[in-house]
Scaffold this motif. Structure first.
Motif, PDB file in Angstrom:
ATOM      1  N   TYR A 177      49.604  47.566 118.257  1.00 16.74           N
ATOM      2  CA  TYR A 177      50.926  47.605 118.873  1.00 16.74           C
ATOM      3  C   TYR A 177      51.615  48.897 118.438  1.00 16.74           C
ATOM      4  O   TYR A 177      51.522  49.308 117.281  1.00 16.74           O
ATOM      5  CB  TYR A 177      51.720  46.380 118.397  1.00 16.74           C
ATOM      6  CG  TYR A 177      53.141  46.275 118.931  1.00 16.74           C
ATOM      7  CD1 TYR A 177      53.436  45.438 120.001  1.00 16.74           C
ATOM      8  CD2 TYR A 177      54.171  47.002 118.369  1.00 16.74           C
ATOM      9  CE1 TYR A 177      54.731  45.325 120.499  1.00 16.74           C
ATOM     10  CE2 TYR A 177      55.470  46.907 118.863  1.00 16.74           C
ATOM     11  CZ  TYR A 177      55.736  46.066 119.919  1.00 16.74           C
ATOM     12  OH  TYR A 177      57.014  45.963 120.408  1.00 16.74           O
ATOM     13  N   GLY A 178      52.326  49.517 119.340  1.00 17.09           N
ATOM     14  CA  GLY A 178      53.064  50.735 118.962  1.00 17.09           C
ATOM     15  C   GLY A 178      53.413  51.553 120.181  1.00 17.09           C
ATOM     16  O   GLY A 178      52.942  51.277 121.292  1.00 17.09           O
ATOM     17  N   GLN A 179      54.200  52.586 119.973  1.00 19.17           N
ATOM     18  CA  GLN A 179      54.600  53.408 121.116  1.00 19.17           C
ATOM     19  C   GLN A 179      53.440  54.302 121.537  1.00 19.17           C
ATOM     20  O   GLN A 179      52.465  54.478 120.774  1.00 19.17           O
ATOM     21  CB  GLN A 179      55.828  54.242 120.755  1.00 19.17           C
ATOM     22  CG  GLN A 179      55.520  55.403 119.843  1.00 19.17           C
ATOM     23  CD  GLN A 179      56.747  56.245 119.547  1.00 19.17           C
ATOM     24  OE1 GLN A 179      57.209  56.289 118.427  1.00 19.17           O
ATOM     25  NE2 GLN A 179      57.269  56.914 120.557  1.00 19.17           N
ATOM     26  N   THR A 180      53.525  54.868 122.719  1.00 16.66           N
ATOM     27  CA  THR A 180      52.468  55.744 123.208  1.00 16.66           C
ATOM     28  C   THR A 180      52.331  56.952 122.273  1.00 16.66           C
ATOM     29  O   THR A 180      53.345  57.519 121.860  1.00 16.66           O
ATOM     30  CB  THR A 180      52.804  56.204 124.644  1.00 16.66           C
ATOM     31  OG1 THR A 180      52.966  55.042 125.439  1.00 16.66           O
ATOM     32  CG2 THR A 180      51.718  57.073 125.227  1.00 16.66           C
TER      33      THR A 180
ATOM     34  N   VAL B 247      52.350  53.650 113.987  1.00 15.23           N
ATOM     35  CA  VAL B 247      53.604  54.402 114.027  1.00 15.23           C
ATOM     36  C   VAL B 247      53.343  55.897 113.868  1.00 15.23           C
ATOM     37  O   VAL B 247      52.341  56.307 113.270  1.00 15.23           O
ATOM     38  CB  VAL B 247      54.589  53.915 112.933  1.00 15.23           C
ATOM     39  CG1 VAL B 247      55.268  52.630 113.353  1.00 15.23           C
ATOM     40  CG2 VAL B 247      53.914  53.744 111.588  1.00 15.23           C
ATOM     41  N   SER B 248      54.264  56.650 114.440  1.00 13.52           N
ATOM     42  CA  SER B 248      54.123  58.102 114.377  1.00 13.52           C
ATOM     43  C   SER B 248      55.033  58.657 113.264  1.00 13.52           C
ATOM     44  O   SER B 248      56.148  58.175 113.095  1.00 13.52           O
ATOM     45  CB  SER B 248      54.511  58.666 115.745  1.00 13.52           C
ATOM     46  OG  SER B 248      55.082  59.933 115.603  1.00 13.52           O
ATOM     47  N   PRO B 249      54.572  59.653 112.530  1.00 20.37           N
ATOM     48  CA  PRO B 249      55.382  60.146 111.409  1.00 20.37           C
ATOM     49  C   PRO B 249      56.550  61.039 111.838  1.00 20.37           C
ATOM     50  O   PRO B 249      57.382  61.399 111.014  1.00 20.37           O
ATOM     51  CB  PRO B 249      54.366  60.941 110.575  1.00 20.37           C
ATOM     52  CG  PRO B 249      53.313  61.334 111.546  1.00 20.37           C
ATOM     53  CD  PRO B 249      53.270  60.320 112.620  1.00 20.37           C
ATOM     54  N   ASP B 250      56.577  61.402 113.114  1.00 20.83           N
ATOM     55  CA  ASP B 250      57.606  62.321 113.596  1.00 20.83           C
ATOM     56  C   ASP B 250      58.983  61.645 113.541  1.00 20.83           C
ATOM     57  O   ASP B 250      59.168  60.554 114.079  1.00 20.83           O
ATOM     58  CB  ASP B 250      57.267  62.708 115.041  1.00 20.83           C
ATOM     59  CG  ASP B 250      58.034  63.941 115.475  1.00 20.83           C
ATOM     60  OD1 ASP B 250      59.072  64.228 114.850  1.00 20.83           O
ATOM     61  OD2 ASP B 250      57.583  64.599 116.430  1.00 20.83           O
ATOM     62  N   VAL B 251      59.928  62.335 112.906  1.00 19.38           N
ATOM     63  CA  VAL B 251      61.256  61.755 112.734  1.00 19.38           C
ATOM     64  C   VAL B 251      61.947  61.517 114.084  1.00 19.38           C
ATOM     65  O   VAL B 251      62.810  60.650 114.220  1.00 19.38           O
ATOM     66  CB  VAL B 251      62.093  62.641 111.769  1.00 19.38           C
ATOM     67  CG1 VAL B 251      62.538  63.930 112.469  1.00 19.38           C
ATOM     68  CG2 VAL B 251      63.290  61.889 111.220  1.00 19.38           C
TER      69      VAL B 251
ATOM     70  N   ASN C 243      61.556  49.956 115.733  1.00 18.26           N
ATOM     71  CA  ASN C 243      61.286  48.816 116.623  1.00 18.26           C
ATOM     72  C   ASN C 243      59.896  48.244 116.365  1.00 18.26           C
ATOM     73  O   ASN C 243      59.708  47.034 116.262  1.00 18.26           O
ATOM     74  CB  ASN C 243      61.357  49.247 118.093  1.00 18.26           C
ATOM     75  CG  ASN C 243      62.784  49.288 118.587  1.00 18.26           C
ATOM     76  OD1 ASN C 243      63.663  48.664 117.996  1.00 18.26           O
ATOM     77  ND2 ASN C 243      63.035  50.045 119.640  1.00 18.26           N
ATOM     78  N   THR C 244      58.927  49.157 116.267  1.00 20.60           N
ATOM     79  CA  THR C 244      57.540  48.721 116.046  1.00 20.60           C
ATOM     80  C   THR C 244      57.416  47.989 114.712  1.00 20.60           C
ATOM     81  O   THR C 244      56.806  46.924 114.625  1.00 20.60           O
ATOM     82  CB  THR C 244      56.601  49.950 116.054  1.00 20.60           C
ATOM     83  OG1 THR C 244      56.729  50.588 117.306  1.00 20.60           O
ATOM     84  CG2 THR C 244      55.165  49.562 115.806  1.00 20.60           C
ATOM     85  N   LEU C 245      58.028  48.575 113.678  1.00 18.32           N
ATOM     86  CA  LEU C 245      57.905  47.960 112.347  1.00 18.32           C
ATOM     87  C   LEU C 245      58.633  46.614 112.301  1.00 18.32           C
ATOM     88  O   LEU C 245      58.167  45.680 111.636  1.00 18.32           O
ATOM     89  CB  LEU C 245      58.435  48.912 111.271  1.00 18.32           C
ATOM     90  CG  LEU C 245      57.621  50.208 111.113  1.00 18.32           C
ATOM     91  CD1 LEU C 245      58.293  51.160 110.143  1.00 18.32           C
ATOM     92  CD2 LEU C 245      56.190  49.910 110.645  1.00 18.32           C
ATOM     93  N   GLU C 246      59.719  46.501 113.047  1.00 16.45           N
ATOM     94  CA  GLU C 246      60.413  45.206 113.112  1.00 16.45           C
ATOM     95  C   GLU C 246      59.558  44.159 113.813  1.00 16.45           C
ATOM     96  O   GLU C 246      59.484  43.010 113.391  1.00 16.45           O
ATOM     97  CB  GLU C 246      61.760  45.361 113.835  1.00 16.45           C
ATOM     98  CG  GLU C 246      62.891  45.620 112.846  1.00 16.45           C
ATOM     99  CD  GLU C 246      64.062  46.359 113.462  1.00 16.45           C
ATOM    100  OE1 GLU C 246      64.249  46.280 114.687  1.00 16.45           O
ATOM    101  OE2 GLU C 246      64.786  47.018 112.681  1.00 16.45           O
TER     102      GLU C 246
END
Ligand code: ADP
Ligand code: MG
Length: 826
Positions: free
Chosen positions: A573-576, A787-791, A799-802
Motif C-alpha cells: 500500500y502506498g502512493q504512486t 513510503v517515499s523519503p521526499d519531504v 496518510n499511508t502510515l496512518e
C-alpha cells in the motif's frame, strides 16, 4: 463522521432494522428481553431509541457521540443552506436575474440532464451542501449517496458542486439533483465508521452472526480437550475450538425476543434452502436435508466446507447409515477377508464334524451288528456244548423218548459243518470289527488333531486381526493428535504475533533528501518542511537500504501456513512511486516478494512430498474501476464475483497449474503483457488499478486423505494518493473515485476487524470482496506500507502510515472479550 448533506436522520433503508422494532409493549425497559443476536455478541450496535438502556454501555456512548456529531452537521448544514438562500435572494433582488444557473463543468461525457435535477422552487441550482469532512476548499471529496430504495451512488464534491457517478460502466458524472438531498443520505466515502448496511445486499449475508462457545466456560485449555470412541476410528481426540459462528435467529413477535431458528423452520428459509440445494446438487447421494443443514451449521453456513467435510468423511458409519454404498478402507477390507477365511474354516470344521458323526454312527451300527452276531454265536456255542455234553447222558438214561422227527431236527440244527461255518464267520466278523475299530480310532484321533489345529488357527487370525486394527487406530490417533497440536501451537503463535502484520518500507531515493528517522526497528519518525514530527510504530520498519531478501525474510514464516491450508495475503500500500511494485515484483535481477514467495511455496511443497501431494494453480487479475479483469486470457475478460458464505467464487477465472518457478514467471509475463493491452484499451496506468496474483495450494495428506486448500494472494495496490483539483477531470476522477472507494473499504475492513465487529463490511468494494478469505478468521496477512523519503510527499506519507497503523491495530487489539461472548451470555 456525519452526513455532509441535508439528509436529516440516518434513515438508510439498508441499515438493518432494529431487532426490537416489533417488541411487545408488555416488555419493560428494566427487564430487557433476550437481546438481538448481533447485540448479544457486540454491545456496540446502535440501540433502539425507545429501548435505549441507561447502563452506560460503550455502544450507546458511541452512538450518543455519533448522534451529537450528526446533529452538529445537520445544524451546520441548516446554517449554510439558510445563509446561501439569503445570499441568493439578495443577489437575485440586486441583479433581477431569474434564469437558472448551469455552470457544471465536469464533463467526461456531457451531463445528460445538466441542471435538470434542480428542484428548487426558483429553478436555480443551489450551492451544494459542503461535506462534513472537507478540510480545504481545494479538496476533492468522494461520498456515497444512498437513495430511499437503497441504491448507492458514488458522489464527488469539488469546487462547491456535487456530482454523482451514473455507473462504473458509463463513467458519466451527473450533477447531483437537489431533490435527492431529501430522498436519501450522503456519507463520506472514507468514513472509517463501519456502515451496518449489509442486510439487503445479498442472499448469503442474511444470517446474523453470533459467537461460539457457551457462556461462562472456563478458558482453561485442558477443559476443552476430550475424546470420543468411534467404532471404526477408535479413540478420536477432540478439542473445543473457539471460532466466530453464524447462528440463525428469528424474531418472535409474541415474546418480543430473538430466538434460535429450529432446524425444521430453517429449512424453509430461502437462503438456507438455496444452500441445502447447492449441497444436494453437488452430492446427489446425500439425501437428508436435515442432515445437510446440521452439517451446514457445523461448517458455519459454508456450503463448500460442508461438501468438503462430507466428501472427506464419506462412508463414516456415524454419518451415513446404509453401509452397502460406502467404500471400505483398506483396514476394513482386510478385516472382511479375514472374516471370510474364518467362515470358510468354520464350514470345513462343520463338514469334518458331520463326517465324524456319520463314521461314529457307522461304527455304532457295526458294533450293534457285531454284538448281535456274537450273541448269536454265544448261543450257538452253548447249544453245541450242550449238545455235546447231553448226547452221552441221553444215551445212558433217556428220560424223554425222542421222536423220529425231533431227532431229525436235532441232527438238522446241530450240523457240525454249519457250526464250523458259523464259527469261522464269527471269527471273520470279529476280525473286521477289530479292524474297523482301529480305523475309526485312528480317524477320530486325526480329526481331533485337525480340530485343535483349526481352533488354534482361528484364534491366531482373530488375534492378528485385532492387533493390526489396534495398531492402525493407535497410529491414526497419534497422527491426528500431532496434527491438531501443531495447528494449535501454530495458531497460538500467530495469535501472539497478530494475524495482520504491518511492515513499513521506505524507498531508497537518491534524488532527494530524507524526511525519515528510524529510532528503532519498529519506529519511524517523519518530519515535514516546517520541522513538525510524527511518529509511527509497525511490526518492522526497514531502512531505506534494506535489501529485497531482508524484506522477504520476515514474511516467509507465514507462507508456510499457506501450505498447511491457510489463506495468506501479502499486499503493498502506498502512493504512486513509493516502491510498491519494486517491493512486490522487483526488477528481474533482484526479484521482490512475488517470486520469492512462490519459490518458497514450491520448496515447501517439495519437502513434504513424502506425506502430502500438492497442486498449485495460478491466476492473475486486475481490479480497475470496480471491474475485475482476468489477465490470463487472450482478450482481457471481465469476471463476475460472487460470495457464498465466507467463500468468494469467481466462476470463469483462468487458473493455470504450475510446477516450477519458471512456469510462474511465464504466467506472470503473460499477465503483464495482457495488462499493458488492457491499459492501452482503457487508457489507464498500472498505478490506477490493483493487481492480484493468486496461487491456490491444494494438498492431500497421504496418510489421512485430508485435503487442505490454502490461497496465497499477492497484491500490488493502486496508488493511494489523493487526486488534485487540477486532475479532477473525467476518467481520472472516475479512477480516483474507484480507488478511493476500494482503499477506504479496505480501511473499513481493518477498522471492523480491529474492534471485533461481527459484521465486517467486505461487500463495500470488489477489492475487499476478493480479499475476504485472506482477511479475518484464520487467515494471515502482511501489509507493506511503502513510503517515499521526499519531504514533498509528507501529507501522502502520513496518510499511508496512518493507514498502516490502523491495520496494525487489528493484530494488537484482538478484542478477545467480544469474541468470547456467547449469545444469551452475560
Ligand atoms: P509504485 O509501484 O509504488 O508506484 P515503484 O515500485 O514503481 O513504485 O517504484 C518507483 C521507482 O522507484 C522505480 O523506478 C523503482 O525501481 C524505484 N524504487 C522503489 N523502491 C526502491 C528501493 N527500495 N530501492 C531502489 N529503488 C527503488
Ligand atoms: Mg506500481
Amino acid at each position: 463522521m456525519g452526513n455532509g448533506a441535508s439528509a436529516s436522520q440516518p434513515s438508510s433503508p439498508r441499515r438493518e432494522p432494529s431487532p426490537r422494532k416489533d417488541a411487545s409493549p408488555r416488555k419493560s425497559n428494566n427487564s430487557p428481553a433476550q437481546p438481538s443476536p448481533r447485540r448479544q455478541a457486540n454491545q456496540s450496535t446502535k440501540p433502539d431509541r425507545q429501548n435505549q438502556r441507561s447502563d452506560g454501555q460503550k455502544g450507546s456512548d458511541r452512538q450518543k457521540g455519533a448522534d451529537a456529531r450528526q446533529q452538529a452537521v445537520l445544524d451546520h448544514h441548516k446554517k449554510v443552506t439558510a445563509a446561501h438562500a439569503r445570499r441568493e435572494q439578495h443577489e437575485a433582488a440586486r441583479s433581477g436575474d431569474t434564469t437558472p444557473r448551469n455552470n457544471d463543468s465536469l464533463t467526461h461525457g456531457a451531463p445528460k440532464h445538466a441542471g435538470g435535477g434542480a428542484g428548487g422552487a426558483g429553478g436555480g441550482r443551489r450551492q451544494a451542501p459542503v461535506p462534513a469532512n472537507m478540510t480545504s476548499p481545494d479538496q476533492v471529496v468522494f461520498e456515497t449517496f444512498t437513495n430511499s430504495k437503497g441504491k448507492e451512488f458514488i458522489c464527488a464534491y469539488l469546487a462547491g458542486k456535487r456530482y454523482y457517478l451514473d455507473s462504473w460502466h458509463s463513467q458519466e458524472w451527473q450533477p447531483f439533483p437537489d431533490r435527492w438531498y431529501q430522498e436519501g443520505s450522503l456519507r463520506p466515502l472514507d468514513d472509517n465508521q463501519v456502515q451496518e448496511n449489509y442486510t439487503s445486499q445479498s442472499t448469503y449475508s442474511q444470517a446474523s452472526s453470533g459467537q461460539a462457545g457457551p457462556a461462562g466456560r472456563p478458558q482453561n485449555r485442558d477443559d476443552r480437550e476430550g475424546f470420543l470412541k468411534h467404532p471404526k476410528r477408535g479413540r478420536v481426540e477432540t478439542y473445543l475450538m473457539e471460532e466466530k459462528r453464524y447462528v440463525h435467529f428469528f424474531f418472535d413477535k409474541f415474546s418480543g425476543n430473538w430466538l434460535r431458528l429450529p432446524v425444521g423452520w430453517e429449512l424453509h428459509h430461502p437462503l438456507i434452502k438455496n444452500m441445502v440445494q447447492h449441497v444436494e446438487e453437488a452430492l446427489p447421494k446425500w439425501k437428508d436435508p436435515g442432515d445437510i443443514l446440521a452439517m451446514l451449521r457445523v461448517c458455519n453456513y459454508n456450503p463448500d466446507e460442508t461438501i468438503g467435510t462430507y466428501l472427506h468423511l464419506e462412508g463414516d458409519e456415524w454419518l451415513v447409515p446404509p453401509k452397502s454404498t460406502q467404500s471400505m478402507s483398506d483396514g476394513e477390507t482386510l478385516l472382511d477377508s479375514l472374516k471370510q477365511k474364518v467362515k470358510k474354516m468354520e464350514m470345513e470344521l462343520n463338514d469334518e464334524k458331520r463326517q465324524r458323526k456319520s463314521a461314529e454312527k457307522q461304527l455304532a451300527d457295526l458294533q450293534e451288528k457285531f454284538s448281535g452276531l456274537s450273541a448269536e454265536a454265544g448261543i450257538a456255542r452253548t447249544q453245541v456244548e450242550a449238545m455235546q455234553t447231553s448226547r452221552p447222558r441221553t444215551a445212558q438214561r433217556p428220560k424223554t423218548p425222542v421222536t423220529k422227527k425231533q431227532a431229525a431236527k436235532a441232527v438238522d440244527t446241530f450240523d457240525p459243518a454249519q457250526l464250523d461255518e458259523l464259527t469261522s464267520i464269527a471269527q471273520q466278523l470279529h476280525k473286521a470289527h477289530t479292524h474297523l475299530k482301529m480305523t475309526v480310532t485312528s480317524q477320530v484321533g486325526a480329526m481331533k488333531q485337525l480340530i485343535v489345529e483349526t481352533v488354534k488357527g482361528v484364534k491366531e487370525i482373530k488375534n492378528s486381526e485385532s492387533g493390526s486394527q489396534a495398531e492402525l487406530d493407535e497410529i491414526r490417533a497419534l497422527y491426528q493428535k500431532e496434527a491438531l497440536q501443531k495447528r494449535l501451537l501454530y495458531n497460538q503463535l500467530q495469535e501472539l504475533r497478530g494475524n495482520i502484520r504491518v511492515f513499513c518500507r521506505p524507498r531508497k531515493d537518491t534524488r532527494c533528501g530524507t524526511c525519515f528517522k528510524f529510532p528503532s526497528e519498529q519506529d519511524i519518525i517523519v518530519t515535514n518542511s516546517e520541522g513538525s514530527k510524527k511518529s509511527f510504530s509497525f511490526d518492522k520498519v526497514y531502512s531505506t537500504e534494506a535489501t529485497q531478501e531482508e524484506v522477504f525474510k520476515d514474511t516467509s514464516p507465514i507462507i508456510a501456513s499457506c501450505v498447511d491450508g491457510y489463506n495468506v495475503c501479502l499486499m503493498a500500500y502506498g502512493q504512486t512511486g513509493s516502491g510498491k511494485t519494486y517491493t512486490m515484483m522487483g526488477p528481474d535481477n533482484n526479484p521482490g516478494i512475488n517470486i520469492r514467495a512462490i519459490t518458497e511455496l514450491l520448496k515447501l511443497c517439495g519437502e513434504r512430498t513424502e506425506t502430502k501431494s500438492y497442486t498449485l494453480k495460478v491466476s492473475m487479475v486486475e481490479i480497475y474501476n470496480e471491474t475485475l479483469q482476468d489477465l490470463l486470457t487472450e482478450d482481457v475478460k471481465t469476471l463476475e464475483l460472487s460470495m457464498v458464505g465466507n467463500m468468494v467464487r469467481i466462476p470463469d477465472i483462468t487458473e493455470m497449474t504450475v510446477e516450477s518457478v519458471k512456469d510462474v514467471k511465464k504466467i506472470m509475463e503473460l499477465g503483464d503483457k495482457n495488462r499493458s493491452v488492457a491499459e492501452t484499451k482503457m487508457n489507464s496506468t498500472s498505478s490506477r488499478s490493483h493487481l492480484l496474483l493468486r496461487i491456490a495450494v491444494c494438498g492431500t495428506d497421504k496418510v489421512s486423505g485430508a485435503v487442505s486448500n490454502g490461497v496465497l494472494t499477492l497484491c500490488d495496490l493502486a496508488g493511494s494518493e489523493r487526486i488534485g483539483k487540477t486532475e479532477a477531470q473525467g476518467q481520472r476522477l472516475v479512477e480516483a473515485a474507484a480507488i478511493n472507494k476500494s482503499l477506504s473499504a479496505l480501511g473499513q475492513v481493518f477498522t471492523a476487524l480491529r474492534s471485533s465487529q461481527l459484521h465486517i463490511p467486505y461487500r463495500n468494494s470488489k477489492l475487499t470482496q476478493i480479499l475476504r478469505p485472506c482477511l479475518g478468521g484464520d487467515a494471515k496477512a502482511c501489509v507493506f506500507v511503502n513510503v517515499s523519503p521526499d519531504v514533498k510527499n509528507y501529507p501522502e506519507t502520513c496518510n499511508t502510515l496512518e493507514f498502516g497503523s490502523n491495520a496494525r491495530q487489528v493484530a494488537l487489539g484482538q478484542a478477545k472479550q467480544n469474541v468470547r461472548k456467547a449469545p444469551g451470555g452475560p
